[in-house]
Design a protein around this motif. Structure first.
Motif, PDB file in Angstrom:
ATOM      1  N   GLU A  23       0.825  -1.200   0.000  1.00  0.00           N
ATOM      2  CA  GLU A  23       0.000   0.000   0.000  1.00  0.00           C
ATOM      3  C   GLU A  23       0.863   1.255   0.000  1.00  0.00           C
ATOM      4  OE1 GLU A  23      -3.897   0.061   1.869  1.00  0.00           O
ATOM      5  OE2 GLU A  23      -3.283  -1.709   2.987  1.00  0.00           O
ATOM      6  N   GLU A  24       2.117   1.116  -0.424  1.00  0.00           N
ATOM      7  CA  GLU A  24       2.934   2.304  -0.550  1.00  0.00           C
ATOM      8  C   GLU A  24       2.400   3.166  -1.683  1.00  0.00           C
ATOM      9  OE1 GLU A  24       6.474   0.739  -3.433  1.00  0.00           O
ATOM     10  OE2 GLU A  24       6.445  -0.004  -1.373  1.00  0.00           O
ATOM     11  N   THR A  25       2.677   4.437  -1.660  1.00  0.00           N
ATOM     12  CA  THR A  25       2.161   5.338  -2.679  1.00  0.00           C
ATOM     13  C   THR A  25       2.585   4.870  -4.056  1.00  0.00           C
ATOM     14  OG1 THR A  25       2.292   7.170  -1.144  1.00  0.00           O
ATOM     15  CG2 THR A  25       2.122   7.712  -3.472  1.00  0.00           C
ATOM     16  N   PRO A  26       1.665   4.669  -4.981  1.00  0.00           N
ATOM     17  CA  PRO A  26       2.041   4.180  -6.301  1.00  0.00           C
ATOM     18  C   PRO A  26       2.858   5.213  -7.059  1.00  0.00           C
ATOM     19  CG  PRO A  26      -0.245   4.881  -6.292  1.00  0.00           C
ATOM     20  CD  PRO A  26       0.229   4.943  -4.870  1.00  0.00           C
ATOM     21  N   VAL A  27       3.788   4.730  -7.837  1.00  0.00           N
ATOM     22  CA  VAL A  27       4.603   5.615  -8.653  1.00  0.00           C
ATOM     23  C   VAL A  27       3.839   5.944  -9.922  1.00  0.00           C
ATOM     24  CG1 VAL A  27       6.756   5.869  -9.894  1.00  0.00           C
ATOM     25  CG2 VAL A  27       6.720   4.655  -7.713  1.00  0.00           C
ATOM     26  N   ILE A  28       3.533   7.205 -10.107  1.00  0.00           N
ATOM     27  CA  ILE A  28       2.825   7.661 -11.302  1.00  0.00           C
ATOM     28  C   ILE A  28       3.683   8.689 -12.009  1.00  0.00           C
ATOM     29  CG2 ILE A  28       0.821   8.922 -12.168  1.00  0.00           C
ATOM     30  CD1 ILE A  28      -0.841   7.704 -10.015  1.00  0.00           C
ATOM     31  N   ILE A  29       3.900   8.487 -13.276  1.00  0.00           N
ATOM     32  CA  ILE A  29       4.679   9.445 -14.055  1.00  0.00           C
ATOM     33  C   ILE A  29       3.746  10.135 -15.048  1.00  0.00           C
ATOM     34  CG2 ILE A  29       6.831   8.178 -13.811  1.00  0.00           C
ATOM     35  CD1 ILE A  29       6.386   7.147 -16.636  1.00  0.00           C
ATOM     36  N   ARG A  30       4.136  11.312 -15.458  1.00  0.00           N
ATOM     37  CA  ARG A  30       3.335  12.104 -16.397  1.00  0.00           C
ATOM     38  C   ARG A  30       4.120  12.356 -17.675  1.00  0.00           C
ATOM     39  NH1 ARG A  30       0.481  16.944 -12.840  1.00  0.00           N
ATOM     40  NH2 ARG A  30      -0.433  15.621 -11.224  1.00  0.00           N
ATOM     41  N   SER A 116      -9.741  11.573 -14.523  1.00  0.00           N
ATOM     42  CA  SER A 116      -9.601  12.449 -13.363  1.00  0.00           C
ATOM     43  C   SER A 116      -8.135  12.735 -13.055  1.00  0.00           C
ATOM     44  CB  SER A 116     -10.269  11.827 -12.141  1.00  0.00           C
ATOM     45  OG  SER A 116      -9.969  12.565 -10.979  1.00  0.00           O
ATOM     46  N   LEU A 117      -7.824  13.996 -12.832  1.00  0.00           N
ATOM     47  CA  LEU A 117      -6.458  14.403 -12.517  1.00  0.00           C
ATOM     48  C   LEU A 117      -6.032  13.919 -11.142  1.00  0.00           C
ATOM     49  CD1 LEU A 117      -3.947  16.050 -13.327  1.00  0.00           C
ATOM     50  CD2 LEU A 117      -5.068  18.078 -12.402  1.00  0.00           C
ATOM     51  N   LEU A 118      -6.978  13.667 -10.257  1.00  0.00           N
ATOM     52  CA  LEU A 118      -6.667  13.305  -8.873  1.00  0.00           C
ATOM     53  C   LEU A 118      -7.041  11.853  -8.572  1.00  0.00           C
ATOM     54  CD1 LEU A 118      -7.929  16.553  -7.097  1.00  0.00           C
ATOM     55  CD2 LEU A 118      -5.590  15.965  -7.771  1.00  0.00           C
ATOM     56  N   SER A 119      -7.106  11.031  -9.589  1.00  0.00           N
ATOM     57  CA  SER A 119      -7.502   9.641  -9.402  1.00  0.00           C
ATOM     58  C   SER A 119      -6.314   8.783  -8.998  1.00  0.00           C
ATOM     59  CB  SER A 119      -8.098   9.095 -10.705  1.00  0.00           C
ATOM     60  OG  SER A 119      -8.365   7.728 -10.599  1.00  0.00           O
ATOM     61  N   PHE A 120      -6.502   7.975  -7.957  1.00  0.00           N
ATOM     62  CA  PHE A 120      -5.517   6.977  -7.542  1.00  0.00           C
ATOM     63  C   PHE A 120      -6.255   5.654  -7.307  1.00  0.00           C
ATOM     64  CE2 PHE A 120      -3.727  11.046  -6.347  1.00  0.00           C
ATOM     65  CZ  PHE A 120      -2.431  10.953  -6.826  1.00  0.00           C
ATOM     66  N   PRO A 121      -6.824   5.076  -8.353  1.00  0.00           N
ATOM     67  CA  PRO A 121      -7.717   3.919  -8.179  1.00  0.00           C
ATOM     68  C   PRO A 121      -7.031   2.680  -7.629  1.00  0.00           C
ATOM     69  CG  PRO A 121      -7.229   4.279 -10.492  1.00  0.00           C
ATOM     70  CD  PRO A 121      -6.695   5.472  -9.759  1.00  0.00           C
ATOM     71  N   ARG A 122      -5.735   2.543  -7.823  1.00  0.00           N
ATOM     72  CA  ARG A 122      -5.108   1.309  -7.366  1.00  0.00           C
ATOM     73  C   ARG A 122      -5.014   1.249  -5.844  1.00  0.00           C
ATOM     74  NH1 ARG A 122       1.173   0.541  -8.851  1.00  0.00           N
ATOM     75  NH2 ARG A 122       0.338   0.520 -10.946  1.00  0.00           N
ATOM     76  N   LEU A 123      -5.028   2.387  -5.155  1.00  0.00           N
ATOM     77  CA  LEU A 123      -4.924   2.362  -3.701  1.00  0.00           C
ATOM     78  C   LEU A 123      -6.094   1.603  -3.081  1.00  0.00           C
ATOM     79  CD1 LEU A 123      -3.673   5.968  -2.863  1.00  0.00           C
ATOM     80  CD2 LEU A 123      -2.386   3.832  -2.741  1.00  0.00           C
ATOM     81  N   GLU A 124      -7.305   1.931  -3.511  1.00  0.00           N
ATOM     82  CA  GLU A 124      -8.477   1.255  -2.958  1.00  0.00           C
ATOM     83  C   GLU A 124      -8.498  -0.218  -3.362  1.00  0.00           C
ATOM     84  OE1 GLU A 124     -11.558   0.366  -0.771  1.00  0.00           O
ATOM     85  OE2 GLU A 124     -10.594   2.346  -0.729  1.00  0.00           O
ATOM     86  N   GLN A 125      -8.066  -0.515  -4.578  1.00  0.00           N
ATOM     87  CA  GLN A 125      -8.052  -1.904  -5.023  1.00  0.00           C
ATOM     88  C   GLN A 125      -6.998  -2.714  -4.288  1.00  0.00           C
ATOM     89  OE1 GLN A 125      -8.869  -2.529  -9.382  1.00  0.00           O
ATOM     90  NE2 GLN A 125      -8.572  -0.310  -9.423  1.00  0.00           N
TER      91      GLN A 125
END
Length: 434
Positions: A23-30, A116-125
């Protein structure tokens, strides 16, 4: 174009091994991508997944043209990755008018969060998957330890395993053995692998996850019970003399097809392994439907052909010869339509438990050009019935991927059963010491 050095291999695969996602913060790149058809700029928010090469197929949010971007990760803790894209797009600079696209190679997302710019769907999953592991008696400490001690990612190891199998089937046993020895060092801490069967069953039992692995053990014990209790000499002679090579090739073909399209199936794989359904109205970031639109049908055909082993074992268990059913000979059984090939062993609970995902209607649709992706790329539309001519039905693309993965894992369990059956007979299905 180079990717910012904010990500590395250290965070690439930690969420995705035998235990559960961390559950560590997922790495997201832009990065920014311009559609050359309509000049619309998109801001891509891409989560790092478990494969070195991560392709994503999606539609331009303005004109609907299909676009592709590929993120290729480097090696080493500080290595950077690189982007490439399809010819109808180009990587570009940041733009205020950019539309957001969320892409994740190992998770799906609620449809309303896809842009969504603020979406982090993998955290809940991840939390859902952790709960699924806890329900199976695996503690958070065990999950954390498994994450720290994780082995190679599935596509990485498969690349080496596929090479070794190919060498063996082409008669290059010495080169295959060299690849096996090297991979024992790479993937199993220097432990010697006895051969392809030994390596393959280790790999596949990690791939299928805890529930399917328990099912493998249950069916394997049932197969052994029948073989020990009955005179299975004729069946074993027929299996190793007439069937082994063709069945091996069939298994290898479906494994190759699955991993060729791993970037699509990996979006649901880790949930399927835990029996966790996707979120309601979930959307897939990547929708490369053209590459997988016949996978379910191919999987159904493959599985329906392979379960004749269950039919032959069921014949023995009923006190008959392996090739004589209650009503049909084995020759006549093989002439049945595929949907009927599951009926002869319908009273064997262990065998039936593996045959859950078997929908001949999807097969009919995909094999008669009666299946397509909806205009919004969210649903699969298909026409069941003979020849794929029935009334149009639909399911989400995520559901389609889910069902493809389930029928594939059923095939993998059966393969593990055959490897174990061969081992107990002092034989090898793919090759190696018995």
């Amino acid at each position: 174009m180079k990717v910012a050095s904010a990500f590395s291999l250290g965070s690439r695969s930690s969420p995705f091994q035998d235990a559960a996602p961390s559950e560590e913060t997922p790495v997201i790149i832009r990065n920014y991508l311009r559609c050359l058809t309509c000049d619309q700029v998109h801001m891509l928010r891409i989560a790092i997944g478990d494969a070195k090469r991560q392709p994503h197929h999606f539609a331009c949010r303005n004109c609907g043209e299909e676009l592709e971007v590929v993120l290729t990760l480097g090696t080493g803790s500080s290595s950077e990755g690189a982007f490439s894209c399809s010819e109808n797009a180009e990587l570009c600079e940041e733009a205020a008018e950019a539309l957001t696209i969320n892409l994740d190679p190992n998770f799906v997302m609620p449809k309303d969060q896809a842009n969504s710019l603020l979406s982090f769907p993998r955290l809940e999953q991840m939390r859902t998957m952790v709960k699924a592991m806890e329900a199976r008696g695996i503690s958070l400490n065990q999950m954390a330890r498994a994450s720290r001690e994780q082995g190679p990612t599935f596509p990485t190891e498969w690349t080496h395993l596929r090479k070794a199998i190919g060498l063996e089937t082409r008669g290059n046993s010495k080169l295959s053995r060299r690849e096996i020895d090297k991979s024992g060092e790479l993937f199993y801490g220097g432990e010697r692998l006895d051969g392809l069967d030994d390596w393959l069953i280790r790999f596949l039992r990690r791939l299928v996850g805890p529930d399917y692995d328990k099912l493998f053990e249950k069916i394997s014990k049932e197969v052994e019970r029948i073989i020990e209790a009955k005179d299975a000499g004729g069946l074993m002679k027929h299996y190793f003399g007439d069937l082994r090579t063709s069945r091996r090739d069939t298994y290898f073909a479906i494994l190759t097809d699955f991993f060729r399209n791993y970037s699509e199936f990996s979006q649901v794989l880790y949930r399927v392994r835990l029996g966790a359904p996707p979120p309601e109205d979930a959307a897939a970031g990547s929708t490369n439907f053209e590459n997988v639109k016949t996978f379910y049908g191919d999987g159904f055909e493959t599985f329906a052909g392979l379960v004749e082993l269950f039919t032959m074992l069921n014949n023995l268990d009923a006190g008959r010869e392996y090739d004589q059913g209650e009503q049909l000979s084995l020759k006549k059984y093989r002439e049945l339509d595929n949907a009927s090939k599951f009926n002869p062993f319908a009273r064997n609970a262990a065998f039936v438990e593996l045959c859950v995902e078997i929908d001949n209607q999807i097969r009919n649709a995909s094999h008669h050009r009666g299946i397509k992706l909806s205009a919004d790329r969210h649903s699969v539309l298909y026409r069941p019935g003979k020849g794929g001519t029935g009334e149009e039905q639909s399911m989400t693309y995520v559901t389609y991927l889910d069902r493809c993965t389930r029928i594939f894992l059923q095939i993998v369990v059966l393969l593990c059963v055959e490897i174990m059956m061969s081992f107990r007979q002092g034989q090898a299905l793919f090759g190696g010491e018995s």
